[in-house]
Design an enzyme around this catalytic site. Structure first.
Site, mmCIF file in Angstrom:
data_model
loop_
_atom_site.group_PDB
_atom_site.id
_atom_site.type_symbol
_atom_site.label_atom_id
_atom_site.label_comp_id
_atom_site.label_asym_id
_atom_site.label_seq_id
_atom_site.Cartn_x
_atom_site.Cartn_y
_atom_site.Cartn_z
ATOM 1 N N ASP A 17 0.835 -1.005 -0.096
ATOM 2 C CA ASP A 17 -0.070 0.035 0.164
ATOM 3 C C ASP A 17 0.842 1.187 -0.014
ATOM 4 O O ASP A 17 1.646 1.247 0.936
ATOM 5 C CB ASP A 17 -0.907 0.067 1.138
ATOM 6 N N ASP A 111 -3.249 2.140 -5.822
ATOM 7 C CA ASP A 111 -2.002 2.337 -4.933
ATOM 8 C C ASP A 111 -2.007 0.996 -4.097
ATOM 9 O O ASP A 111 -1.092 1.256 -2.974
ATOM 10 C CB ASP A 111 -1.998 3.733 -3.969
ATOM 11 N N GLU A 112 -2.562 0.028 -4.456
ATOM 12 C CA GLU A 112 -2.588 -1.094 -3.552
ATOM 13 C C GLU A 112 -2.739 -2.395 -4.216
ATOM 14 O O GLU A 112 -3.310 -2.484 -5.285
ATOM 15 C CB GLU A 112 -4.099 -1.041 -2.746
#
Length: 429
Positions: A17, A111-112
């Site tokens: 993350d 973003d993960e």
DNA sequence: TCTGGGGTCCTAGGACCC
DNA sequence: TCTGGGGTCCTAGGACCC
């Protein structure tokens, strides 16, 4: 004579993350903002924070907070308008970097991602070493820090990466982020203990409503939830949520890392700076948004069968309408006219704050020809070549020449009437 | 000082078919 | 003719996630 012990190989799931992703990306592009508290988000009266830098967080600013409130908390705040395309480009490189550690990468958002690194251990040594190396490479290439969690399932891996996140410092302080830390590995034997004392709200699928329902049942912690009778959960929360939560609370989470998750819907919505009360005022926006939605569909090579219209009223109530078409479409004019008919049945004079247009029931166009890529029986993905069967067959031949006869599955013509795959199997060669 | 813009999945009722 | 059961599709709304 002794039997060899049955070894149930535990999965190793990694969750990565990025730290304050959008805000960190903007700080890289605007080094002059280094010492300022920065958020990315909408700037107007109705804007909200999409991401806050750690310096902004040190003032109590958080994502999903109204920008107006963030400004009150931090008068010095710099609000940067989001640049989605740029984030998509950075995200794509991040996912490529993840793929250097395992082919099993499942992006959750820009973003993960989850990585199944069960088979990667030998290449990098320990879980800690692998996680640290991923984190190091991401920083070296993109200048961005991340937090990484590793455990035997998605639930714990995600909570672990969360627990490895930097904590905002006192007001005005910079990002407390560096090369140390940022990694949390949870041993299988410790996972139940890791979960136990957390509030139920930490579990995936427990939001404000379910959290309140659980508290009214006297359940506040994961341990209490784990000991609560399943039947009672099912009767209060429904079969799906009830069973799922009971499993998660007991540390059981078999959800696999899925590589190619196909989108099920595409939508576009917009909150107006000032509410509209006249249907005629909405038409141009409706047409434009239908065009945006269908262009995205065409770019992905899909068409949709159900058109969705969404309105949020001045009083924040929401109404949705949808209509399923006989034929799938990716034509903006078709979507706009259907949405327009749905709109005509609604009392626009009530005051429209938000307008949304969506398309679901996505699939390849009715006349598409698909290539199924597989290797030794494992499905790798489906490559849709719309409307050009000859080109699809040539592409199939190329793949076979490079990777051998088993590399590619049957070439299929899609027919939705037949419920999906109408395998003609006639890969004529 | 109630809040954006993407999404996913679940539920429940009605229609329709067998 | 009446009744029932099961399955699937469609629609609206809601909870949740990032």
């Amino acid at each position: 004579m002794s039997h060899p012990a049955v070894v149930v190989s535990a999965r190793r799931i990694l969750h990565v993350d990025m730290d304050a992703f959008f805000a960190s990306v903007e700080l890289l592009r605007h080094p002059e903002l280094r010492d300022r508290p920065v958020v990315v988000g909408g700037g107007g009266d109705r804007g909200v924070v999409a991401a806050a830098s750690y310096r902004a967080r040190s003032y109590g600013v958080r994502s999903a907070m109204a920008t107006a409130r963030a400004r009150r908390l931090c008068p010095d705040l710099v609000v940067v308008a989001p640049d989605h395309r740029h984030y998509v480009a950075v995200s794509s490189r991040i996912m490529d970097c993840c793929a250097e550690f395992t082919p099993l990468v499942e992006p959750l958002s820009l973003d993960e991602a989850f990585l199944d690194v069960t088979g990667s251990g030998g290449l990098f040594g320990s879980d800690e070493a692998l996680a640290g190396e991923l984190r190091r490479r991401l920083h070296e290439r993109e200048g961005l820090w991340s937090s990484v969690g590793v455990a035997s399932c998605k639930l714990v891996a995600k909570l672990a990466s969360e627990s490895a996140k930097p904590v905002p410092g006192p007001p005005g302080s910079a990002a407390p982020v560096d090369g140390s830390g940022g990694v949390r590995v949870v041993d299988p034997a410790d996972e139940l203990r890791f979960l136990q004392d957390r509030p139920v709200g930490d579990l995936w699928g427990v939001g404000p409503v379910t959290g309140a329902r659980l508290r009214s049942l006297g359940v506040a912690t994961v341990a209490e939830l784990a000991g609560f009778p399943v039947e009672a959960l099912v009767s209060h929360l429904g079969p799906s949520v009830g069973r799922q939560l009971h499993e998660l609370a007991n540390g059981r989470d078999e959800r696999p890392v899925v590589v190619d998750v196909e989108a099920r819907s595409i939508s576009q919505e917009e909150t107006f700076a000032h509410d509209r009360t006249d249907a005629a005022d909405l038409r141009p926006d409706l047409l434009r948004m239908a065009e945006q939605v269908t262009r995205r569909a065409r770019r992905r090579g899909v068409e949709g069968r159900t058109v969705h219209l969404k309105l949020r009223w001045s009083d924040l109530g929401t109404t949705t309408r949808s209509r399923t078409l006989g034929e799938p479409t990716a034509d903006g004019l078709v979507v706009a006219s259907v949405a327009s008919e749905l709109l005509a049945q609604l009392p626009v004079d009530r005051g429209v704050r938000l307008l949304g247009v969506g398309l679901s029931g996505l699939g390849p166009p009715a006349d598409a020809t698909q290539l199924r890529l597989s290797l030794e029986g494992h499905e790798l993905g489906t490559n849709v070549t719309s409307s050009n069967r000859a080109a699809a067959l040539r592409a199939a031949d190329e793949v076979r020449e490079r990777f051998g006869e088993t590399a590619i599955g049957p070439v299929v013509s899609r027919s939705r009437e037949a419920g999906g795959d109408d395998a003609t199997g006639d890969d004529s060669r």
